[in-house]
Design a protein around this motif. Structure first.
Motif, PDB file in Angstrom:
ATOM      1  N   LYS A 240      47.190  45.023  43.868  1.00  0.00           N
ATOM      2  CA  LYS A 240      46.039  45.796  43.401  1.00  0.00           C
ATOM      3  C   LYS A 240      45.070  46.082  44.549  1.00  0.00           C
ATOM      4  CE  LYS A 240      46.277  43.798  38.757  1.00  0.00           C
ATOM      5  NZ  LYS A 240      45.584  42.980  37.727  1.00  0.00           N
TER       6      LYS A 240
ATOM      7  N   PRO B 193      42.744  47.675  47.179  1.00  0.00           N
ATOM      8  CA  PRO B 193      42.138  49.015  47.160  1.00  0.00           C
ATOM      9  C   PRO B 193      42.744  49.937  48.218  1.00  0.00           C
ATOM     10  CG  PRO B 193      40.583  47.374  48.000  1.00  0.00           C
ATOM     11  CD  PRO B 193      41.746  46.626  47.458  1.00  0.00           C
TER      12      PRO B 193
ATOM     13  N   ASP C  44      41.933  54.614  45.128  1.00  0.00           N
ATOM     14  CA  ASP C  44      40.577  54.285  44.680  1.00  0.00           C
ATOM     15  C   ASP C  44      39.536  55.277  45.187  1.00  0.00           C
ATOM     16  OD1 ASP C  44      40.807  51.406  43.398  1.00  0.00           O
ATOM     17  OD2 ASP C  44      42.070  51.401  45.184  1.00  0.00           O
TER      18      ASP C  44
ATOM     19  N   THR D  58      35.319  45.205  45.204  1.00  0.00           N
ATOM     20  CA  THR D  58      36.608  44.600  44.872  1.00  0.00           C
ATOM     21  C   THR D  58      36.612  43.090  45.012  1.00  0.00           C
ATOM     22  OG1 THR D  58      37.736  46.598  45.659  1.00  0.00           O
ATOM     23  CG2 THR D  58      39.087  44.621  45.364  1.00  0.00           C
ATOM     24  N   TYR D  59      35.956  42.584  46.058  1.00  0.00           N
ATOM     25  CA  TYR D  59      36.148  41.167  46.384  1.00  0.00           C
ATOM     26  C   TYR D  59      34.937  40.271  46.168  1.00  0.00           C
ATOM     27  CZ  TYR D  59      40.450  42.925  48.395  1.00  0.00           C
ATOM     28  OH  TYR D  59      41.658  43.538  48.561  1.00  0.00           O
TER      29      TYR D  59
END
Length: 223
Positions: free
Chosen positions: A72, A74, A96, A119-120
């Motif tokens: 998944k 990005p 994305d 995202t993180y």
């Protein structure tokens, strides 16, 4: 330090972007062998991919689909083919964001930082291990082989992670039991055998026959 993977066949652009992002503290690599992009991707295990559309041997849309089968992570498409159809296709296939060439390095950096942050901040980093074409993704507890993906239990994941971290080496039953149950006491030795056999059946269902080998009296290995 976040790792960024550049898939761009214009080496001037690839080197320029790499040098710029490195100056911002990122670890950056770019592809030079476009016949083995997925091998480099798994080996580098990046937190973000910058992906061109027009590439030798395989286009960016196909690569995006291949990446999405196992990760998944990005993906930002970067391309001069920035008409509406290509932008929509890039996003629909798993991208994305999309940046049109020519682009400003400051804008690229801002988009990279924003996407990494979104995202993180909460989900942590990805963790991929590859062997014989099988890709273990610890972040979502799956293993993928030949386009087929199966979900793993917590014990499945621990077993495969230990074996793949030590591929080519025999891992003792004692070490596996310690990693699985955080103890080497009061665990029936047969319980490990049951877990290994159950995992082998799952792997065989997606074509990974004889993936985990038994070394009699010693333990298990993948090689």
């Amino acid at each position: 330090m976040y790792k960024i993977f550049i898939v761009e066949d214009d080496m001037v652009i690839a080197r320029t972007v790499k040098n710029h992002l490195q100056s911002w503290g990122f670890e950056v690599e770019y592809v030079s062998d476009f016949q083995n992009v997925m091998t480099y991707f798994v080996s580098f295990d990046p937190q973000l991919v910058l992906l061109d559309i027009s590439l030798p041997f395989v286009n960016g849309f196909t690569l995006c689909q291949e990446i999405r089968k196992v990760s998944k992570v990005p993906i930002i498409f970067i391309s001069s083919a920035s008409d509406n159809m290509n932008v929509v296709m890039a996003i629909n296939l798993g991208g994305d964001d999309f940046i049109a060439k020519p682009f400003d390095l400051t804008i690229l950096t801002s988009k990279v930082q924003a996407l990494l942050r979104r995202t993180y901040d909460f989900t942590g980093q990805t963790n991929l291990l590859e062997h014989r074409g099988a890709i273990l993704n610890s972040s979502d507890a799956t293993i993928t082989f030949n386009g087929q993906k199966i979900d793993l239990t917590k014990n499945d994941l621990k077993i495969l992670h230990v074996l793949l971290e030590n591929k080519g080496k025999t891992v003792s039953r004692d070490l596996l039991m310690m990693r699985l149950w955080e103890t080497d006491s009061f665990v029936d030795d047969n319980t490990l055998t049951v877990n290994i056999n159950r995992l082998r059946k799952k792997l065989e269902a997606i074509g990974l026959n004889d993936f985990i080998k038994t070394k009699k009296g010693l333990g298990y290995l993948v090689d």
